[in-house]
Design an enzyme around this catalytic site. Sequence first.
Site, mmCIF file in Angstrom:
data_model
loop_
_atom_site.group_PDB
_atom_site.id
_atom_site.type_symbol
_atom_site.label_atom_id
_atom_site.label_comp_id
_atom_site.label_asym_id
_atom_site.label_seq_id
_atom_site.Cartn_x
_atom_site.Cartn_y
_atom_site.Cartn_z
ATOM 1 N N GLU A 65 21.757 -58.967 -113.360
ATOM 2 C CA GLU A 65 21.635 -57.965 -114.895
ATOM 3 C C GLU A 65 20.785 -58.180 -115.923
ATOM 4 O OE1 GLU A 65 25.481 -57.375 -116.993
ATOM 5 O OE2 GLU A 65 24.443 -57.666 -118.257
ATOM 6 N N PHE A 66 19.731 -56.771 -116.045
ATOM 7 C CA PHE A 66 18.501 -56.640 -116.776
ATOM 8 C C PHE A 66 18.886 -56.444 -118.318
ATOM 9 C CE2 PHE A 66 17.088 -58.382 -112.452
ATOM 10 C CZ PHE A 66 16.627 -58.800 -112.848
ATOM 11 N N PRO A 69 13.731 -53.302 -121.340
ATOM 12 C CA PRO A 69 12.240 -54.342 -122.581
ATOM 13 C C PRO A 69 11.990 -53.675 -124.031
ATOM 14 C CG PRO A 69 11.576 -52.785 -120.848
ATOM 15 C CD PRO A 69 12.446 -53.244 -120.860
ATOM 16 N N ARG A 327 14.779 -63.465 -117.531
ATOM 17 C CA ARG A 327 13.989 -64.887 -116.916
ATOM 18 C C ARG A 327 14.389 -64.811 -115.325
ATOM 19 N NH1 ARG A 327 15.701 -68.511 -121.216
ATOM 20 N NH2 ARG A 327 15.296 -66.753 -123.370
ATOM 21 N N ALA A 463 -2.200 -58.941 -98.545
ATOM 22 C CA ALA A 463 -0.843 -59.270 -97.837
ATOM 23 C C ALA A 463 -1.650 -60.248 -96.320
ATOM 24 C CB ALA A 463 -1.055 -58.188 -96.769
ATOM 25 N N ILE A 484 -10.525 -52.005 -97.931
ATOM 26 C CA ILE A 484 -9.337 -52.027 -98.891
ATOM 27 C C ILE A 484 -8.007 -51.168 -98.042
ATOM 28 C CG2 ILE A 484 -10.677 -50.340 -100.756
ATOM 29 C CD1 ILE A 484 -9.285 -48.289 -100.483
#
Lengths: 646, 646
Positions: A65-66, A69, A327, A463, A484
């Site tokens: 759960e968030f 912001p 967090r 990667a 790239i």
Amino acid sequence: MVNETQHTCSASSSSKSDAGSSSGSESSKDSSRCSTPVLDADRHERLREKMRRRQDSGDKWFSLEFFPPRTANAAVNLISRFDRMAAGGPLFIDVTWHPAGDPGSDKETSSMIIANTAVNYCGLETILHMTCCNQTKDDITGHLQKAKRLGLKNIMALRGDPIGEEWEEEVDGFNYAVDLVKHIRNEFDDYFDICVAGYPTGHPEAESYEADLRHLKEKVFAGADFIITQLFFRSETFLKFMKDCQAIGITCPIIPGIFPIQGYHSLRQLVKLSKLEVPQEIKDVIEPIKDNDAAIRNYGVELAVSMCRELLDSGVVHGLHFYTLNREVATIEVLKRLGVWNEDPRRPLPWAVSAHPKRRVEDVRPIFWASRPKSYIYRTQEWDDFPNGRWGNSSSPAFGELKDYYLFYLKSKSPREELLKMWGEELTGEESVFEVFTCYITGEPNKNGYKVTCMPWNDDPLATETNLLKEQLEKVNRRGILTINSQPNINGKPSTDPIVGWGPSGGYVFQKAYLEFFTSSEIVTALLKVLKKYELRVNYHIVNVKGQNITNAPDLQPNAVTWGIFPGREIIQPTVVDPVSFLSWKDEAFALWIEQWAKLYEEESPSRMIIQYIHDNYYLVNLVDNDFPLENCLWQVVDDTFELLN
Amino acid sequence: MVNETQHTCSASSSSKSDAGSSSGSESSKDSSRCSTPVLDADRHERLREKMRRRQDSGDKWFSLEFFPPRTANAAVNLISRFDRMAAGGPLFIDVTWHPAGDPGSDKETSSMIIANTAVNYCGLETILHMTCCNQTKDDITGHLQKAKRLGLKNIMALRGDPIGEEWEEEVDGFNYAVDLVKHIRNEFDDYFDICVAGYPTGHPEAESYEADLRHLKEKVFAGADFIITQLFFRSETFLKFMKDCQAIGITCPIIPGIFPIQGYHSLRQLVKLSKLEVPQEIKDVIEPIKDNDAAIRNYGVELAVSMCRELLDSGVVHGLHFYTLNREVATIEVLKRLGVWNEDPRRPLPWAVSAHPKRRVEDVRPIFWASRPKSYIYRTQEWDDFPNGRWGNSSSPAFGELKDYYLFYLKSKSPREELLKMWGEELTGEESVFEVFTCYITGEPNKNGYKVTCMPWNDDPLATETNLLKEQLEKVNRRGILTINSQPNINGKPSTDPIVGWGPSGGYVFQKAYLEFFTSSEIVTALLKVLKKYELRVNYHIVNVKGQNITNAPDLQPNAVTWGIFPGREIIQPTVVDPVSFLSWKDEAFALWIEQWAKLYEEESPSRMIIQYIHDNYYLVNLVDNDFPLENCLWQVVDDTFELLN
């Protein structure tokens, strides 16, 4: 959910008889003959089905759960956190609803937009919280319609906090979570999966524990699919609650809400809001160490791990829901210690799949956006259909323009000052640009001692797969072949290979070698001569910012560069080099020179003019070596080119 | 065309101003973004474009003329001849129009149906002749509409022979080929490619050679795309004619008609009909050997070869049109000696592609019909769309029933007596059936000394590819695993491989091992136990005539068993094991026991009852070994099964 409260009276019904117009078609579509290999059942199941399947298979799971912001910068960071935590394989995340933060708006900090970003750009199954008190039916329906339009499929139906101290029931309004549950079912039929809150010690405002259980049952019977509980401090609390729920006929999944104590302050604030009593034995440990954050967190982790172990060992708990407080450290540690953090998640496809229901058939993308998948999703968000099986089958070949380089979910995670340190406070010529590319590849610090951890075209370090090519990449970047994007050739590695594997096990994956780079017109002239020798083996596209395009691709056909062969399935070819979309990518790739790099410098400054020169004069080149069973010839092509130049 | 005559007067115009309603959509569809890899440009080009491309590339080509057969048996033989001669790679064939033979009807001997069969079932680009004299406009429009509906795209527009000796012009009727050309262009716009006849020595009824050239120019200017000439005996005749045509402004391709003399009688008849003069030097050779057919044919071949060489060497001739008289030996010999018979034609796909324009995107089929492609085409002829890229993409999954086992193009080439000799005048038990299967595989004669060259499921001898598996197939057939279809596993052979290769060069082809057979329920019981050990590796479908179906295929998904990777293209997967279509195939495969085999015997005879027993009690099984890079495990599966049974 931590802030959620609930009234104690029995819920009044607000049923409407006209069923929502927007449901039903999804499920009938699903029942028709399948034309895409179902690589990952998760993509095609709704959340409640995934939960049920995990329960049946005995695989333990977790969710996160968030809360939204407060600032745009915090939003950028939260999205990065989503990506990092997605790696552990949560079954879903949920985003709380902040009535004071304009939660249904298009602001980058709104609940709606954060949930939208999680679903669409991070590929996370997401539950959006929604509260109903002090809101009109129309407002709520509007929010739900918007959520549906954005691809959200799950709602946590809550009452929310009343304004002020006194609680007044609104006639015909939304007074309780159950009213919202009923409203969603009336207006949207079975479209959404609905979650409701459970209170293991009873809601603080409830007449009694028993009365609260009855309210919970009402919510479930009104159409909720599962329950997530408020936090608690002892496993017995939850297990008793679960037993009591079952005793009164609640049979849906009940998921314990876990709160790893992460600090003295946050615990106190939480307790105040939730009106929970912290057990004396916990207080006894915490009070003496209240100024030692690390100690408190370690204790919190220990406590959470041991409580979760008890829950999982009980045999009745299959999933754990974590209140992360946005967090990651403590939660990830608990999850790792419990062994439910998925260290090596099987990828259904070589790229991260979006969780939008519209994209569930999507199984092929152009390789160009490999390092900018969010930009690809953004630019194809208006597509009605997604390519299924073959790139050319897409009926929506038009890419949206990318003008909004600063959309928070497309933005670089690094602030301007950091970018300047990495890419050079002052450029002295094209060679200093070559050096930046080279440092990014090697991981060595630049001449000012800073590591280059991102580039305009790659916001993340190299990667693992690209690492296989590191030595050659370093060599060519030093000489002005500014790479790239690239991939090595693969001739039938097991689909379970930790680096290049993807898809169901028992299969084999393949790749054609690919190399994409910017380079000067001088090098391109030599390269074209060299490519004549490789005419039958290497396909190329070479384009400058004006769109002058040189290619040997037959009839503008896409070239499959990644594919997989699996037991009992048709062949999956998830990555192609497509001549048509390359021209859309070209605009973006060239614009990134200016938008991300040149604009770091003053107008008319020499540094800016160097980047502008490259933008105006260099070519973007891609090369495919079609002979995947042989050794990659693209390095030879580049060597031959430099030899010709000398 | 040999019988074609032409009137000498100048043609009257019969133009109509209303353009046909049925054209145009084809070409606009073609111009949209391509969603299928164009494996073979031939499939997407019209005949005149193919001709032009061959001319540009300098590849010499040939074409073949046939006339409709007189009997149904002759039709069966002609279709076999089409298949054999298709192997040499003709650019097209043409079928003459026999006004006396009800040429537009649905009879199996009609010009229309023979041309239809060539296009749809033999995959040959085909020109249908059509004559116009003594016919109403409505009749002709009806024929043309029917031709279009059947997938025919090319018409040879001819006048035809007037009835009786006296020629009367019909007012407003079709008096000349040019009227038919104009009519086709008026009614069907640019849908058809139109061919017209040219007379190298002038039409026998023409006022003069020059007047005849002017008539030819009129036909071309009315919309003809190319010219095929009447036969001639000296290359100079043709080369002069071509020069004269060009001199008056005829620029379209002019194809010489070649008539290899095959016998004294046929030459005399032809000369009579065409009113051509046989040169004295030819007569001088032929007369003395007129009773020696072989000698005449040898001479005819020599003559044709040397004349064709002169034509090809002239540099202005790119293609040769052969009047075959429905025979193959002489023409094939001429073609082979000229080096234009394509010994190893590149297959665009592993199966023979139909030439119907509706099927131009078709590039995946179920493996089950591999040996019965005409039956597959027949059963899917009503489909609106054909699978392109993936089996499941087909929007027309319903197969037509196959009740017409005796349609001439589906019929066995062997008559009943021959089949009885091969398959047994009298069966004594299941073992005698096993023996028939075994003899078919080994090529050894059966106990009565006859070779088994076909089976109800395979009208041709064993494919070269299947030969790779011969030893193992023999072993299992002896023991009652009655195989009807199989392919070896292939792990990346060049697409140019003479046995398993297909598609453009520079690619790689792959296969999963496949085995399909009938077997007893006893063996199936053991097999199922054994398959448990191979659960992750082998996919199976096991079904009996009643439809009891046992499978481990995930979600009824198709399994790609043949695929190819090519330079600059998406992946092609032309053959799949599809669980859904397997049930349609099952009906056909079981019915063939009865229709082709049991019915050879008297009702209630022991032989018939044995076949009936197998039909009623055996299972049809297919097995796929998904691990294509490893050694084929299917033989081990069968061995394990027999071991379990012992």
